[in-house]
Design a protein around this motif. Structure first.
Motif, PDB file in Angstrom:
ATOM      1  N   SER A 127       0.832  -1.209   0.000  1.00 54.37           N
ATOM      2  CA  SER A 127       0.000   0.000   0.000  1.00 54.37           C
ATOM      3  C   SER A 127       0.863   1.255   0.000  1.00 54.37           C
ATOM      4  CB  SER A 127      -0.931   0.007   1.219  1.00 54.37           C
ATOM      5  OG  SER A 127      -1.881  -1.033   1.150  1.00 54.37           O
ATOM      6  N   HIS A 128       1.903   1.280   0.843  1.00 53.30           N
ATOM      7  CA  HIS A 128       2.830   2.417   0.861  1.00 53.30           C
ATOM      8  C   HIS A 128       3.428   2.629  -0.524  1.00 53.30           C
ATOM      9  CE1 HIS A 128       3.788   2.571   5.462  1.00 53.30           C
ATOM     10  NE2 HIS A 128       2.505   2.442   5.212  1.00 53.30           N
ATOM     11  N   SER A 129       3.827   1.546  -1.165  1.00 51.68           N
ATOM     12  CA  SER A 129       4.463   1.638  -2.472  1.00 51.68           C
ATOM     13  C   SER A 129       3.504   2.189  -3.519  1.00 51.68           C
ATOM     14  CB  SER A 129       4.964   0.244  -2.876  1.00 51.68           C
ATOM     15  OG  SER A 129       5.591   0.272  -4.132  1.00 51.68           O
ATOM     16  N   ILE A 130       2.255   1.731  -3.515  1.00 45.59           N
ATOM     17  CA  ILE A 130       1.259   2.223  -4.473  1.00 45.59           C
ATOM     18  C   ILE A 130       0.996   3.712  -4.264  1.00 45.59           C
ATOM     19  CG2 ILE A 130      -1.200   2.123  -5.062  1.00 45.59           C
ATOM     20  CD1 ILE A 130      -1.072  -0.912  -4.688  1.00 45.59           C
ATOM     21  N   ILE A 131       0.825   4.123  -3.008  1.00 47.67           N
ATOM     22  CA  ILE A 131       0.552   5.536  -2.719  1.00 47.67           C
ATOM     23  C   ILE A 131       1.718   6.413  -3.172  1.00 47.67           C
ATOM     24  CG2 ILE A 131       0.201   7.219  -0.862  1.00 47.67           C
ATOM     25  CD1 ILE A 131      -1.309   4.953   0.638  1.00 47.67           C
ATOM     26  N   ALA A 132       2.947   5.955  -2.931  1.00 45.04           N
ATOM     27  CA  ALA A 132       4.121   6.724  -3.352  1.00 45.04           C
ATOM     28  C   ALA A 132       4.185   6.862  -4.865  1.00 45.04           C
ATOM     29  CB  ALA A 132       5.400   6.070  -2.827  1.00 45.04           C
ATOM     30  N   ASP A 133       3.693   5.852  -5.600  1.00 46.19           N
ATOM     31  CA  ASP A 133       3.677   5.933  -7.060  1.00 46.19           C
ATOM     32  C   ASP A 133       2.559   6.840  -7.576  1.00 46.19           C
ATOM     33  OD1 ASP A 133       5.867   4.326  -7.491  1.00 46.19           O
ATOM     34  OD2 ASP A 133       4.709   2.480  -7.682  1.00 46.19           O
ATOM     35  N   LEU A 134       1.506   7.010  -6.810  1.00 51.03           N
ATOM     36  CA  LEU A 134       0.368   7.803  -7.267  1.00 51.03           C
ATOM     37  C   LEU A 134       0.448   9.282  -6.893  1.00 51.03           C
ATOM     38  CD1 LEU A 134      -2.607   5.365  -6.520  1.00 51.03           C
ATOM     39  CD2 LEU A 134      -1.623   5.917  -8.751  1.00 51.03           C
ATOM     40  N   TYR A 135       1.260   9.611  -5.878  1.00 47.04           N
ATOM     41  CA  TYR A 135       1.317  10.996  -5.386  1.00 47.04           C
ATOM     42  C   TYR A 135       2.754  11.504  -5.425  1.00 47.04           C
ATOM     43  CZ  TYR A 135      -3.494  10.542  -3.802  1.00 47.04           C
ATOM     44  OH  TYR A 135      -4.851  10.373  -3.766  1.00 47.04           O
ATOM     45  N   PRO A 136       2.979  12.709  -5.974  1.00 46.65           N
ATOM     46  CA  PRO A 136       4.325  13.284  -6.013  1.00 46.65           C
ATOM     47  C   PRO A 136       4.799  13.672  -4.619  1.00 46.65           C
ATOM     48  CG  PRO A 136       2.712  14.890  -6.761  1.00 46.65           C
ATOM     49  CD  PRO A 136       1.967  13.603  -6.588  1.00 46.65           C
ATOM     50  N   PRO A 137       6.106  13.905  -4.447  1.00 44.36           N
ATOM     51  CA  PRO A 137       6.642  14.172  -3.102  1.00 44.36           C
ATOM     52  C   PRO A 137       5.946  15.300  -2.351  1.00 44.36           C
ATOM     53  CG  PRO A 137       8.433  13.780  -4.643  1.00 44.36           C
ATOM     54  CD  PRO A 137       7.172  13.820  -5.459  1.00 44.36           C
ATOM     55  N   GLU A 138       5.551  16.356  -3.046  1.00 41.47           N
ATOM     56  CA  GLU A 138       4.952  17.508  -2.357  1.00 41.47           C
ATOM     57  C   GLU A 138       3.531  17.226  -1.872  1.00 41.47           C
ATOM     58  OE1 GLU A 138       4.191  18.094  -6.805  1.00 41.47           O
ATOM     59  OE2 GLU A 138       5.830  17.416  -5.513  1.00 41.47           O
ATOM     60  N   LYS A 139       2.921  16.146  -2.346  1.00 40.56           N
ATOM     61  CA  LYS A 139       1.572  15.776  -1.895  1.00 40.56           C
ATOM     62  C   LYS A 139       1.548  14.465  -1.122  1.00 40.56           C
ATOM     63  CE  LYS A 139      -0.828  18.115  -5.714  1.00 40.56           C
ATOM     64  NZ  LYS A 139      -1.787  17.952  -6.841  1.00 40.56           N
ATOM     65  N   ARG A 140       2.696  13.851  -0.959  1.00 34.59           N
ATOM     66  CA  ARG A 140       2.757  12.493  -0.402  1.00 34.59           C
ATOM     67  C   ARG A 140       2.411  12.452   1.079  1.00 34.59           C
ATOM     68  NH1 ARG A 140       7.829  10.237  -2.836  1.00 34.59           N
ATOM     69  NH2 ARG A 140       6.564  10.249  -4.731  1.00 34.59           N
ATOM     70  N   ALA A 141       2.861  13.451   1.849  1.00 36.65           N
ATOM     71  CA  ALA A 141       2.574  13.438   3.286  1.00 36.65           C
ATOM     72  C   ALA A 141       1.074  13.542   3.536  1.00 36.65           C
ATOM     73  CB  ALA A 141       3.308  14.573   3.997  1.00 36.65           C
ATOM     74  N   GLY A 142       0.397  14.364   2.729  1.00 39.46           N
ATOM     75  CA  GLY A 142      -1.048  14.476   2.873  1.00 39.46           C
ATOM     76  C   GLY A 142      -1.744  13.166   2.549  1.00 39.46           C
ATOM     77  N   ALA A 143      -1.297  12.486   1.465  1.00 40.53           N
ATOM     78  CA  ALA A 143      -1.891  11.198   1.103  1.00 40.53           C
ATOM     79  C   ALA A 143      -1.621  10.149   2.181  1.00 40.53           C
ATOM     80  CB  ALA A 143      -1.336  10.732  -0.241  1.00 40.53           C
ATOM     81  N   MET A 144      -0.387  10.131   2.688  1.00 39.94           N
ATOM     82  CA  MET A 144      -0.056   9.188   3.755  1.00 39.94           C
ATOM     83  C   MET A 144      -0.826   9.526   5.030  1.00 39.94           C
ATOM     84  SD  MET A 144       2.037   6.751   2.908  1.00 39.94           S
ATOM     85  CE  MET A 144       3.340   6.274   1.767  1.00 39.94           C
ATOM     86  N   GLY A 145      -1.083  10.819   5.248  1.00 41.11           N
ATOM     87  CA  GLY A 145      -1.875  11.218   6.402  1.00 41.11           C
ATOM     88  C   GLY A 145      -3.294  10.669   6.314  1.00 41.11           C
ATOM     89  N   ILE A 146      -3.879  10.732   5.101  1.00 37.22           N
ATOM     90  CA  ILE A 146      -5.216  10.165   4.908  1.00 37.22           C
ATOM     91  C   ILE A 146      -5.167   8.650   5.103  1.00 37.22           C
ATOM     92  CG2 ILE A 146      -7.012   9.726   3.180  1.00 37.22           C
ATOM     93  CD1 ILE A 146      -6.383  12.520   2.057  1.00 37.22           C
ATOM     94  N   TYR A 147      -4.145   8.008   4.532  1.00 40.33           N
ATOM     95  CA  TYR A 147      -4.005   6.550   4.706  1.00 40.33           C
ATOM     96  C   TYR A 147      -3.881   6.185   6.186  1.00 40.33           C
ATOM     97  CZ  TYR A 147      -1.927   1.871   4.355  1.00 40.33           C
ATOM     98  OH  TYR A 147      -1.671   0.540   4.500  1.00 40.33           O
ATOM     99  N   SER A 148      -3.170   7.008   6.950  1.00 39.20           N
ATOM    100  CA  SER A 148      -2.985   6.712   8.371  1.00 39.20           C
ATOM    101  C   SER A 148      -4.270   6.860   9.176  1.00 39.20           C
ATOM    102  CB  SER A 148      -1.886   7.605   8.963  1.00 39.20           C
ATOM    103  OG  SER A 148      -2.317   8.948   9.101  1.00 39.20           O
ATOM    104  N   LEU A 149      -5.321   7.418   8.543  1.00 39.23           N
ATOM    105  CA  LEU A 149      -6.635   7.418   9.200  1.00 39.23           C
ATOM    106  C   LEU A 149      -7.071   6.001   9.552  1.00 39.23           C
ATOM    107  CD1 LEU A 149      -8.740   9.974   7.121  1.00 39.23           C
ATOM    108  CD2 LEU A 149      -8.069  10.181   9.510  1.00 39.23           C
TER     109      LEU A 149
END
Length: 427
Positions: A127-149
């Motif tokens: 899941s981490h790997s897929i999210i990193a491929d879908l979101y660029p570095p400047e948006k990745r923390a926000g996407a990971m933050g949503i995933y960490s919900l």
């Protein structure tokens, strides 16, 4: 045959939906993992277990398989279809959660929990790997933050659903009720999630995705040779040690020391806690993105430090309180501050990882987190509580929880050093 550009377009078009489904899988992962916390007082009485046995069920017995199997799963994820891995793993751990409801003694429940751990090993690294491929570095923390919900909502969901069902129908029905729906979610993930091209959101590195697969040992060496990554792993591991211990025994603490019952925890404490956790995860990810855009990525580590430092005194006040209507609101506020670390931490680690090692770095991180944090956290709380019972009686669990909270400054040191090393790298 679908062309690569067309596949890329579909993957990016669906990335919000993909993130939602992966977050839902993480929700089920954490709910199935943590439902034991709200049920353990009933299980303790039904199966005649000690706090140490409860700690083993929530901690080491589960974590040893969950953590170690994450490595071969991550290896497979770095070269194979990540969507298939997640779907199969979700169906497996959900089924084993339902099987927990059939256990008649400690050994049977232990074996079922091991099955849950084996299944959950296939969730987070791909899941981490897929999210990193879908979101660029400047948006990745926000996407990971949503995933960490998935962490906060899964823990709250397990408490609300498990506590309510256990109150009316017993703990075994609660296990069945949270296990079966995960199998349906596995089907949805298989049908609707598109496997993204590796490096899709890192165009400057995309060529690396076609190289040879790095050796397994190289993944370990590359992570532990990166000082910023080492401090991030240490910081999140110590934080998880404390958090997993507190989460596993939080409902028991409220029942024993605050005189709340399961239904009060399920219907009042957990729902507000879920809102606070959501604010923490989403707000923490948003703040991390904002700080990175303004001052650089290194400030994300320092933001985690600052929020946890402010939240620490509130944690002490909560565990020292005997009045639930004083202590529980303090607990809700502390959640907003102390639970914001996952999104920024995992985003930073994924940003530091070589492209072909993202799932492997996630798995190595989770191996350390789960062996030490998940494995030892609940187990040590149980051991300390049992050891203190001759002196403190029913309040032994309170002192075990306070002891764990006192380890927080150790984690803060590592987040500070991580920020220092990231800044030196020019991040």
């Amino acid at each position: 045959m679908v062309s690569v550009p067309a596949t890329d377009e579909v993957a990016l078009k669906r990335r919000g939906f993909t993130l939602a489904l992966l977050t839902a899988a993480y929700f089920f992962s954490y709910m199935d993992r943590q439902i034991l916390a709200i049920l353990q007082e009933d299980i303790r009485r039904d199966l005649l277990l000690s706090d140490t046995q409860l700690g083993l069920l929530a901690g080491f017995a589960f974590a040893i398989f969950y953590a170690t199997l994450g490595l071969p799963v991550a290896r497979l994820a770095d070269r194979g279809n990540r969507v298939n891995i997640i779907a199969i793993a979700l169906a497996l751990w959900s089924g084993m959660t339902a099987v927990c409801g059939l256990a008649q003694n400690f050994v049977q429940l232990l074996l079922a929990r091991i099955g849950v751990g084996i299944g959950e090993a296939g969730s987070s690294p791909p899941s981490h790997s897929i999210i990193a491929d879908l979101y660029p570095p400047e948006k990745r923390a926000g996407a990971m933050g949503i995933y960490s919900l998935g962490v906060v909502l899964g823990a709250a969901g397990g408490t609300m659903i498990g506590g309510t069902l256990a109150h009316f129908y017993g703990w075994r029905v609660a296990m069945f009720a949270v296990g079966v729906p995960g199998i349906l979610l596995a089907v949805l993930i298989k049908l609707f999630v598109v496997e993204p091209r590796r490096g899709l959101s890192d165009p400057t590195q995309s060529a690396a995705s076609h190289g040879d697969m790095p050796a397994f040992g190289e993944g370990f060496r590359s992570l532990f040779a990166n000082r910023a990554a080492v401090h991030l792993v240490m910081g999140v591991t110590i934080t998880s040690l404390i958090g997993y211990g507190h989460t596993a025994f939080g409902p028991s603490f409220m029942i024993r020391s605050m005189n709340l019952d399961k239904l009060q925890i399920a219907s009042i404490v957990a729902p507000v806690g879920a809102v606070a956790g959501t604010l923490s995860a989403v707000g923490g990810g948003w703040l991390a993105n904002w700080a990175a855009a303004r001052w650089g990525l290194h400030t994300q580590a320092w933001l985690v430090l600052a929020m946890k430092a402010v939240g620490l005194p509130l944690s002490f006040l909560f565990f020292a309180s005997s009045d639930p209507w004083v202590g529980v609101p303090i607990y809700w506020v502390s959640i907003i501050l102390v639970n914001s670390y996952l999104g920024p931490t995992f985003a930073l680690i994924q940003g530091l990882a070589p492209l072909r090692m993202r799932a492997l770095w996630a798995a190595v991180t989770l191996l350390v987190i789960n062996l030490i944090g998940l494995g030892l956290g609940p187990t040590l709380i149980g051991v300390i509580s049992d050891a203190l019972k001759p002196t403190f009686g029913v309040e032994s669990l309170r002192w075990a929880m306070l002891t764990f909270a006192a380890a927080t400054p150790w984690a803060l040191f590592h987040y500070w050093r991580a920020g220092v090393w990231l800044k030196r790298r020019g991040a």
